[in-house]
Design a protein around this motif. Structure first.
Motif, PDB file in Angstrom:
ATOM      1  N   TYR A 219       0.828  -1.213   0.000  1.00 49.84           N
ATOM      2  CA  TYR A 219       0.000   0.000   0.000  1.00 49.84           C
ATOM      3  C   TYR A 219       0.860   1.260   0.000  1.00 49.84           C
ATOM      4  O   TYR A 219       0.607   2.202  -0.760  1.00 49.84           O
TER       5      TYR A 219
ATOM      6  N   PHE B 203       2.504   1.601  -3.434  1.00 46.65           N
ATOM      7  CA  PHE B 203       1.549   1.981  -4.475  1.00 46.65           C
ATOM      8  C   PHE B 203       1.225   3.468  -4.379  1.00 46.65           C
ATOM      9  O   PHE B 203       1.062   4.150  -5.401  1.00 46.65           O
ATOM     10  N   LYS B 204       1.111   3.985  -3.165  1.00 48.07           N
ATOM     11  CA  LYS B 204       0.886   5.428  -3.013  1.00 48.07           C
ATOM     12  C   LYS B 204       2.094   6.224  -3.499  1.00 48.07           C
ATOM     13  O   LYS B 204       1.946   7.277  -4.126  1.00 48.07           O
TER      14      LYS B 204
ATOM     15  N   THR C  92      -4.921   0.532  -5.244  1.00 50.20           N
ATOM     16  CA  THR C  92      -4.417   1.012  -3.957  1.00 50.20           C
ATOM     17  C   THR C  92      -5.514   0.958  -2.902  1.00 50.20           C
ATOM     18  O   THR C  92      -5.286   0.521  -1.762  1.00 50.20           O
TER      19      THR C  92
END
Length: 599
Positions: free
Chosen positions: A551, A554-555, A571
């Motif tokens: 996570y 992905f951000k 996400t």
């Protein structure tokens, strides 16, 4: 990467042993006074030794990702009396010395690899921690106490000068004898020995003298001590030191000058270090050639009893190719190392293809499997060093595909938790490798085609059949825009592989719970070591860790595109999976907090 021995994954670099710095006591915290010149000098050398230790150890740290090709060493501080591990179990004077083998050879009965092992992490540890390529010995050169004449007009004291000369010759002979003892030990292993003599600035000269004194240098200024050159020549000859970069003199200097000395010392010794590892490669290559000419061993029939069988030619090939790859890596020759690692990996695949050579679920089978995984990481890393992202991913995928096929034949296919544990480990180690690389020099490719040209929006039939007057590359780009890219064929950012590892860990947990249910229903405990170890694993904690890393990454790598507001859906879905995992773990407050935050 904690699942594998760190020795098999770390980037290899030339090893330098540094001895003698511990002979100087720690610097005193008491301020020195003019009435104590001896203690002041001792304090200066203590500070110098401390700075040298820090400067040398800061040159290179042990790490997995190190693509830099600077002429630096992995420095290890050792005792002056350190001993090297024996090359063979019998002493050199033994008549059977030539026929003896290394303590780590599969041919040695006391070896951990006897009789059919491949490579143990201790072999790497031997060349990274126990045996150097160069040995630097720091020592203090004797300086006769200075006396101040009563009057400048007084003539030199001839008796004192003679006494000074005799004492210096005596101390120099003792120093040379100590160096000669160490020189004998390093010569037996082909290791370069360099002595660094510490002297006061007065002895070297306050103005103009270089901080590093090399006997090969022809542009040396005169020191305040006219006998220094003669003394150094005597020490070098008596100790048997080489004439190339074997004797240096250093005085207490500023940190900036000390940094220059450390840099020049490493540059002077880098070539001898490469020669050391080249000699090892030649020796291993000769052994490989002899084994390749030997007749192939017949595969003995499998029986119920376990019989110790000698290592087959395929195994010897793996050993030799792996060793040559490591020595090439020590030299910084990535292309040569890559070729040998690939050959070792290919031969391992051949060995795994025959259960007669590597019977499944045996100790040697497990060791070879770990070795194959680590070699795969090395190959992928070397490709990434050269920015060959597609080749790195292709080899990684091929490794997973090949051993997936093998796993089905071994009875540990997709229906077992062992398989998904291994698959998750492969995705995770690739993610960790990419994450380390992106902190350094690695740039993840952006798989985004350039903007579409005007009037270039094509239908599916036009893309399939082609359109006259439109370049082929334009058709290809429009096809990519329409169909997208298979993520398994294009290197993604590390978050994607953490995400895949998390999904595989969930499947691992499902298979384990199914096996646990079978055990409970049959009321017969399963006694396999793998199942017993799996009971100790906290699967949900691992899943949470992997999803959380995915996570965050992905951000980090999210592309903000107003025209495609749905790009962040994955996400958000990962965030949902984190909340669901918290719920499965019984941490309802965390699950509610996440759902509330993202709703």
């Amino acid at each position: 990467m904690n699942s594998y021995p760190p020795e098999l994954l770390a980037q290899l670099a030339p090893v330098m042993f540094v001895a003698g710095l511990d002979a100087f006591s720690a610097p005193s915290s008491q301020p020195s006074t003019p009435s104590t010149p001896i203690s002041t000098k001792a304090n200066e050398f203590s500070i110098l030794a401390t700075r040298l230790r820090d400067a040398l150890q800061a040159q290179r740290k042990v790490a997995i990702w190190q693509p830099e090709k600077a002429k630096t060493f992995q420095v290890i501080l050792v005792d002056k009396e350190v001993r090297f591990p024996p090359r063979k179990l019998v002493p050199p004077e033994d008549p059977y010395y030539s026929a003896a083998h290394s303590p780590l050879s599969p041919l040695t009965p006391t070896s951990p690899l006897h009789p059919d092992g491949l490579i143990a992490p201790i072999w790497i540890r031997k060349h990274t921690s126990l045996v150097p390529s160069v040995f630097v010995l720091f020592m203090r050169i004797f300086e006769y106490p200075q006396t101040t004449p009563v009057s400048p007009l007084d003539a030199p004291d001839s008796n004192r000068e003679r006494e000074k000369e005799l004492e210096e010759r005596k101390r120099d002979a003792e120093l040379a004898a100590e160096v000669a003892i160490r020189k004998k030990a390093t010569n037996e292993r082909g290791i370069k020995l360099t002595a660094v003599l510490l002297a006061t600035r007065k002895m070297l000269g306050e103005n103009g003298w270089p901080i590093c004194y090399d006997l090969l240098s022809k542009s040396m200024n005169q020191s305040d001590d006219p006998t220094l050159d003669t003394r150094l020549t005597f020490i070098r000859r008596q100790s048997g030191l080489d004439s190339r970069a074997a004797l240096f003199v250093l005085s207490p200097v500023s940190p900036a000058e000390l940094g220059e000395f450390v840099k020049s010392l490493q540059q002077a010794l880098y070539e001898p270090a490469l020669e050391y590892y080249t000699a090892h490669s030649k020796r291993v290559r000769r052994k490989r050639n002899r084994h390749s000419q030997a007749a192939a061993y017949p595969i003995p029939p499998q029986t119920s009893s376990i019989i110790a069988r000698p290592l087959r030619p395929e195994g010897w090939t793996v050993r030799y190719e792996y060793k040559m790859a490591c020595f090439a890596e020590f030299r910084g020759e990535d292309e040569v190392a890559l070729k040998h690692y690939q050959d070792a990996h290919s031969m391992l695949v051949v060995m795994f293809g025959s259960t007669a050579i590597l019977p499944p679920r045996t100790k040697r089978w497990a060791e070879a499997k770990v070795l194959a995984d680590c070699i795969n990481v090395k190959i992928s890393k070397l490709y990434l060093y050269n920015n060959e992202h597609a080749l790195a991913l292709s080899h990684h995928n091929a490794h997973v595909r090949i051993f997936t096929d093998f796993s089905r034949g071994w009875g540990i296919g997709e229906e077992t938790f062992e398989y998904w544990s291994w698959i998750a480990r492969q995705h995770r180690i690739l993610a960790e490798l990419l994450e380390q690389g992106t902190r350094s020099t690695l740039t993840i490719p952006v798989h985004k085609p350039p903007p579409a040209m005007p009037n270039m929006i094509l239908t599916a039939s036009q893309i399939q059949n082609g359109v006259k007057g439109i370049p082929a590359n334009a058709l290809e780009l429009d096809s990519i825009r329409s169909l997208g890219i298979n993520p398994s064929h294009a290197l993604q950012h590390p978050g994607f592989y953490y995400f895949m590892a998390a999904k595989c860990t969930e499947l691992r947990r499902e298979r384990f719970l199914a096996a646990l249910e079978i055990e409970n229903s049959q009321k017969v405990p399963m006694s396999s070591p793998g199942f017993m170890n799996e009971k100790k694993v906290d699967h949900l904690t691992i899943v949470l860790e992997l999803y959380t890393k995915a996570y965050e990454l992905f951000k980090k790598y999210a592309v903000v595109d107003p025209q495609s507001p749905t790009q962040g859906r994955l996400t958000l879905w990962i965030a949902y999976r984190i909340a669901q995992t918290y719920y499965q773990s019984g941490k309802y407050d965390m699950a509610i907090r996440l759902v509330t935050f993202f709703s």
